[in-house]
Write an enzyme that holds these catalytic residues in place. Structure first.
Site, PDB file in Angstrom:
ATOM      1  N   GLY A   1       0.817  -1.213   0.000  1.00  0.00           N
ATOM      2  CA  GLY A   1       0.000   0.000   0.000  1.00  0.00           C
ATOM      3  C   GLY A   1       0.849   1.261   0.000  1.00  0.00           C
TER       4      GLY A   1
ATOM      5  CG  LEU B   1      -1.935  -7.723  -3.918  1.00  0.00           C
ATOM      6  CD1 LEU B   1      -1.609  -8.460  -5.226  1.00  0.00           C
ATOM      7  CD2 LEU B   1      -0.937  -6.577  -3.726  1.00  0.00           C
ATOM      8  CB  SER B   2      -8.149  -5.563  -0.518  1.00  0.00           C
ATOM      9  OG  SER B   2      -7.458  -4.973   0.571  1.00  0.00           O
TER      10      SER B   2
ATOM     11  CG  ASP C   1      -7.707 -11.309   4.142  1.00  0.00           C
ATOM     12  OD1 ASP C   1      -7.475 -10.785   5.251  1.00  0.00           O
ATOM     13  OD2 ASP C   1      -8.707 -11.046   3.449  1.00  0.00           O
TER      14      ASP C   1
ATOM     15  CE  LYS D   1      -5.777   4.863   1.936  1.00  0.00           C
ATOM     16  NZ  LYS D   1      -4.641   5.639   1.539  1.00  0.00           N
TER      17      LYS D   1
ATOM     18  CB  SER E   1      -5.430   7.738  12.438  1.00  0.00           C
ATOM     19  OG  SER E   1      -5.977   8.930  11.946  1.00  0.00           O
ATOM     20  CB  ALA E   2      -4.037  12.816  13.720  1.00  0.00           C
TER      21      ALA E   2
ATOM     22  CE1 TYR F   1      -8.705   4.080   8.994  1.00  0.00           C
ATOM     23  CE2 TYR F   1      -8.929   6.364   9.698  1.00  0.00           C
ATOM     24  CZ  TYR F   1      -8.141   5.307   9.289  1.00  0.00           C
ATOM     25  OH  TYR F   1      -6.781   5.472   9.196  1.00  0.00           O
TER      26      TYR F   1
ATOM     27  CE  LYS G   1      -6.170   2.835  11.402  1.00  0.00           C
ATOM     28  NZ  LYS G   1      -5.282   1.752  11.002  1.00  0.00           N
TER      29      LYS G   1
ATOM     30  CG  ASN H   1     -12.628   9.394   0.009  1.00  0.00           C
ATOM     31  OD1 ASN H   1     -13.725   9.670  -0.440  1.00  0.00           O
ATOM     32  ND2 ASN H   1     -12.205   8.143   0.151  1.00  0.00           N
TER      33      ASN H   1
ATOM     34  NE  ARG I   1      -7.852  17.767   8.588  1.00  0.00           N
ATOM     35  CZ  ARG I   1      -8.827  18.616   8.947  1.00  0.00           C
ATOM     36  NH1 ARG I   1      -8.526  19.795   9.436  1.00  0.00           N
ATOM     37  NH2 ARG I   1     -10.093  18.269   8.825  1.00  0.00           N
TER      38      ARG I   1
HETATM   39  P1  NAD Z   1      -3.402   1.612   1.704  1.00  0.00           P
HETATM   40  O1  NAD Z   1      -4.805   1.221   1.469  1.00  0.00           O
HETATM   41  O2  NAD Z   1      -2.634   2.190   0.569  1.00  0.00           O
HETATM   42  O3  NAD Z   1      -2.581   0.381   2.294  1.00  0.00           O
HETATM   43  C1  NAD Z   1      -3.167  -0.641   3.076  1.00  0.00           C
HETATM   44  C2  NAD Z   1      -2.739  -1.963   2.481  1.00  0.00           C
HETATM   45  O4  NAD Z   1      -3.278  -3.013   3.281  1.00  0.00           O
HETATM   46  C3  NAD Z   1      -3.248  -2.175   1.048  1.00  0.00           C
HETATM   47  O5  NAD Z   1      -2.160  -2.579   0.242  1.00  0.00           O
HETATM   48  C4  NAD Z   1      -4.283  -3.299   1.187  1.00  0.00           C
HETATM   49  O6  NAD Z   1      -4.308  -4.117   0.040  1.00  0.00           O
HETATM   50  C5  NAD Z   1      -3.799  -4.025   2.413  1.00  0.00           C
HETATM   51  N1  NAD Z   1      -4.811  -4.749   3.207  1.00  0.00           N
HETATM   52  C6  NAD Z   1      -5.986  -4.296   3.693  1.00  0.00           C
HETATM   53  N2  NAD Z   1      -6.596  -5.243   4.411  1.00  0.00           N
HETATM   54  C7  NAD Z   1      -5.787  -6.338   4.396  1.00  0.00           C
HETATM   55  C8  NAD Z   1      -5.850  -7.635   4.962  1.00  0.00           C
HETATM   56  N3  NAD Z   1      -6.883  -8.038   5.710  1.00  0.00           N
HETATM   57  N4  NAD Z   1      -4.827  -8.488   4.728  1.00  0.00           N
HETATM   58  C9  NAD Z   1      -3.759  -8.110   3.978  1.00  0.00           C
HETATM   59  N5  NAD Z   1      -3.643  -6.916   3.412  1.00  0.00           N
HETATM   60  C10 NAD Z   1      -4.643  -6.021   3.620  1.00  0.00           C
HETATM   61  O7  NAD Z   1      -3.406   2.641   2.953  1.00  0.00           O
HETATM   62  P2  NAD Z   1      -2.249   3.538   3.545  1.00  0.00           P
HETATM   63  O8  NAD Z   1      -2.589   4.960   3.299  1.00  0.00           O
HETATM   64  O9  NAD Z   1      -0.926   3.026   3.126  1.00  0.00           O
HETATM   65  O10 NAD Z   1      -2.477   3.281   5.094  1.00  0.00           O
HETATM   66  C11 NAD Z   1      -1.765   2.285   5.802  1.00  0.00           C
HETATM   67  C12 NAD Z   1      -2.258   2.266   7.231  1.00  0.00           C
HETATM   68  O11 NAD Z   1      -2.086   3.555   7.813  1.00  0.00           O
HETATM   69  C13 NAD Z   1      -3.742   1.923   7.366  1.00  0.00           C
HETATM   70  O12 NAD Z   1      -3.906   1.113   8.507  1.00  0.00           O
HETATM   71  C14 NAD Z   1      -4.381   3.279   7.576  1.00  0.00           C
HETATM   72  O13 NAD Z   1      -5.572   3.179   8.294  1.00  0.00           O
HETATM   73  C15 NAD Z   1      -3.309   4.002   8.378  1.00  0.00           C
HETATM   74  N6  NAD Z   1      -3.392   5.461   8.254  1.00  0.00           N
HETATM   75  C16 NAD Z   1      -3.401   6.047   7.021  1.00  0.00           C
HETATM   76  C17 NAD Z   1      -3.511   7.436   6.912  1.00  0.00           C
HETATM   77  C18 NAD Z   1      -3.548   8.111   5.563  1.00  0.00           C
HETATM   78  O14 NAD Z   1      -3.963   9.270   5.508  1.00  0.00           O
HETATM   79  N7  NAD Z   1      -3.120   7.464   4.482  1.00  0.00           N
HETATM   80  C19 NAD Z   1      -3.612   8.226   8.080  1.00  0.00           C
HETATM   81  C20 NAD Z   1      -3.582   7.599   9.314  1.00  0.00           C
HETATM   82  C21 NAD Z   1      -3.484   6.208   9.407  1.00  0.00           C
HETATM   83  N1  UFG Z   2     -10.672  18.878   1.632  1.00  0.00           N
HETATM   84  C1  UFG Z   2     -11.256  19.710   0.692  1.00  0.00           C
HETATM   85  N2  UFG Z   2     -11.624  19.169  -0.508  1.00  0.00           N
HETATM   86  C2  UFG Z   2     -11.408  17.852  -0.823  1.00  0.00           C
HETATM   87  C3  UFG Z   2     -10.794  17.018   0.152  1.00  0.00           C
HETATM   88  C4  UFG Z   2     -10.447  17.571   1.376  1.00  0.00           C
HETATM   89  O1  UFG Z   2     -11.467  20.889   0.934  1.00  0.00           O
HETATM   90  O2  UFG Z   2     -11.776  17.416  -1.920  1.00  0.00           O
HETATM   91  C5  UFG Z   2     -10.241  19.460   2.919  1.00  0.00           C
HETATM   92  C6  UFG Z   2     -10.913  18.833   4.140  1.00  0.00           C
HETATM   93  O3  UFG Z   2     -12.144  19.456   4.406  1.00  0.00           O
HETATM   94  C7  UFG Z   2      -9.837  19.048   5.215  1.00  0.00           C
HETATM   95  C8  UFG Z   2      -8.525  18.975   4.438  1.00  0.00           C
HETATM   96  O4  UFG Z   2      -8.858  19.213   3.075  1.00  0.00           O
HETATM   97  O5  UFG Z   2      -9.964  20.345   5.743  1.00  0.00           O
HETATM   98  C9  UFG Z   2      -7.843  17.617   4.542  1.00  0.00           C
HETATM   99  O6  UFG Z   2      -8.772  16.592   4.188  1.00  0.00           O
HETATM  100  P1  UFG Z   2      -8.313  15.092   3.894  1.00  0.00           P
HETATM  101  O7  UFG Z   2      -9.530  14.331   3.491  1.00  0.00           O
HETATM  102  O8  UFG Z   2      -7.146  15.087   2.965  1.00  0.00           O
HETATM  103  O9  UFG Z   2      -7.749  14.601   5.318  1.00  0.00           O
HETATM  104  P2  UFG Z   2      -8.469  14.466   6.737  1.00  0.00           P
HETATM  105  O10 UFG Z   2      -7.690  15.333   7.690  1.00  0.00           O
HETATM  106  O11 UFG Z   2      -9.918  14.696   6.648  1.00  0.00           O
HETATM  107  O12 UFG Z   2      -8.265  12.923   7.077  1.00  0.00           O
HETATM  108  C10 UFG Z   2      -7.022  12.246   6.858  1.00  0.00           C
HETATM  109  C11 UFG Z   2      -7.307  10.769   6.571  1.00  0.00           C
HETATM  110  C12 UFG Z   2      -7.852  10.101   7.808  1.00  0.00           C
HETATM  111  C13 UFG Z   2      -6.928  10.338   8.966  1.00  0.00           C
HETATM  112  C14 UFG Z   2      -6.663  11.811   9.163  1.00  0.00           C
HETATM  113  C15 UFG Z   2      -5.654  12.059  10.250  1.00  0.00           C
HETATM  114  O13 UFG Z   2      -8.237  10.638   5.516  1.00  0.00           O
HETATM  115  O14 UFG Z   2      -7.922   8.731   7.578  1.00  0.00           O
HETATM  116  O15 UFG Z   2      -6.173  12.374   7.939  1.00  0.00           O
HETATM  117  O16 UFG Z   2      -4.504  11.335  10.002  1.00  0.00           O
HETATM  118  F1  UFG Z   2      -7.480   9.838  10.072  1.00  0.00           F
END
Ligand code: NAD
Ligand code: UFG
Length: 329
Positions: A10, A33-34, A58, A84, A124-125, A148, A152, A197, A230
């Site tokens: 990921g 690879l979901s 998995d 996520k 996550s924050a 979600y 966490k 998103n 942020r």
């Molecule tokens: P991502 O979706 O790119 O990576 C997650 C990976 O886990 C993917 O490759 C997916 O295929 C794999 N996966 C999911 N469920 C599985 C399972 N049951 N078995 C095996 N593989 C599985 O997401 P990411 O952005 O790299 O995030 C990684 C971690 O960090 C996640 O736990 C997410 O919640 C956490 N996190 C992400 C963010 C963010 O903004 N990206 C912020 C805070 C926390």
């Molecule tokens: N935003 C926009 N337009 C968009 C997308 C986002 O204005 O199309 C704004 C949001 O309102 C927010 C800021 O941009 O003010 C950041 O939004 P994100 O969706 O990029 O991030 P978030 O802070 O909402 O959430 C992210 C991850 C969560 C995680 C969190 C803290 O999506 O999973 O950061 O780590 F929990």
């Protein structure tokens, strides 16, 4: 060390594998690879010129996960695997509670059984909810507005209890702020399925012409320009934070914020992206997105003091590298 990286194909996992390999650790990836692509495994090898083991597994399939533990000597687990998408978690809570919590239970159970004493968890924050900024690790966790976020907080509690009951089991709970950007090679990065998103992937897709314009969710917050603030962190800095965390992990449970400590508003990020990449980003102001908070940024002194880690890359590098990756797609 020999590190099992769940979710290593990921976004954050792949960058962390690169940094682990760069620091001479061995990596075993378990990913179903979901939400990722098999090609990423080759890209990790290409960037580092090193080999890795990959299991398409998995991790909630306990037998399949156990076969990895029984056939390798593992020193530590970094558990990224999980779902996520905040919005989807509201629509499909059970999908999120099941995958994100059961995976944590199974992996910690296997760690205890096979004497694997280091466990690093992707938190996550979002667990801070609407606490006052800057968010500090000692704050009480507040309810999050979505399943979600709850997965966490619950996973953090499970791992804390497991560590209390098993003294040699050491846990690092890493609370990420907003990871953005990509590896400077442009080979790996974030490519969400469907319409993004998150803000940065949305901006890069507008820049590419895949999407027409960005919608800015609200300009009436109590912030510098009314838009949400942020703590964006370059994904390579975040990856380096994982290496520091697994290398320095001491007995017990340790919580660290991984952020920069700097807040950036939506409009500030748009303008920075436009300036760095010389591309105009059309946008319109629309209403607030339900569940959003106004401001989120970290107090980062604990990670700096205890892990000797600090984010080095700024908004400029984040915008440059995110665009380089999107351009290459
Ligand atoms: P991502 O979706 O790119 O990576 C997650 C990976 O886990 C993917 O490759 C997916 O295929 C794999 N996966 C999911 N469920 C599985 C399972 N049951 N078995 C095996 N593989 C599985 O997401 P990411 O952005 O790299 O995030 C990684 C971690 O960090 C996640 O736990 C997410 O919640 C956490 N996190 C992400 C963010 C963010 O903004 N990206 C912020 C805070 C926390
Ligand atoms: N935003 C926009 N337009 C968009 C997308 C986002 O204005 O199309 C704004 C949001 O309102 C927010 C800021 O941009 O003010 C950041 O939004 P994100 O969706 O990029 O991030 P978030 O802070 O909402 O959430 C992210 C991850 C969560 C995680 C969190 C803290 O999506 O999973 O950061 O780590 F929990």
């Amino acid at each position: 060390m020999n590190i099992l990286v769940t979710g290593g194909a990921g976004y954050i996992g792949s960058h962390t594998c690169v940094e682990l390999l760069n620091n001479n650790h061995s990596v075993i990836i378990a990913d179903n690879l979901s939400n990722s692509k098999i090609e990423t495994i080759d890209k990790i090898k290409q960037i580092t010129d090193k080999d890795i083991l990959f299991y398409k597994v998995d991790v909630i399939d306990e037998q399949a996960a156990e076969s990895i533990f029984s056939s390798h000597q593992i020193d530590g687990v970094i558990h990224f695997a999980g779902f996520k998408a905040v919005g989807e978690s509201v629509e499909k809570p059970l999908k999120y509670y099941y995958n994100n919590i059961v995976s944590t239970i199974i992996l910690s159970r296997l760690c205890i059984k096979y004497n694997v004493n280091k466990f690093v968890f992707s938190s996550s924050a979002t667990v801070y909810g609407e606490n006052k900024v800057p968010f500090v690790e000692t704050m009480d966790l507040l309810p999050t507005t979505n399943p979600y976020g709850e997965t966490k907080a619950i996973s953090e509690r499970i791992l804390t209890d497991v560590a209390k009951a098993n003294h040699s089991f050491s846990v690092s709970l890493l609370r990420y702020f907003n990871p953005v950007g990509a590896h400077e090679s442009g080979l790996i990065g974030e490519s969400p399925n469907g319409i993004p998103n998150n803000l940065m992937p949305y901006i890069t897709q507008v820049a590419k012409g895949k999407l027409q314009k960005l919608r800015v969710f609200g300009n009436d917050y109590d912030t510098v320009d009314g838009t949400g603030v942020r703590d964006y962190i370059h994904v390579v800095d975040l990856a380096e934070g994982h290496v520091a965390s697994v290398e320095r992990l001491q007995e017990g449970v340790h919580v660290y914020n991984l952020g920069t400590g700097q807040g950036t508003s939506v409009l500030q990020l748009i303008y920075a992206f436009e300036k760095v990449n010389n591309i105009k980003i059309p946008y319109e102001i629309v209403g607030r997105r339900p569940g959003d908070i106004a401001v989120s940024y970290a107090c980062v002194s604990k990670a700096e003091q205890e892990l000797g880690w600090k984010a080095k890359r700024g908004i400029k590098e984040m915008c440059r590298d995110a665009w380089k990756f999107e351009e290459n797609l």
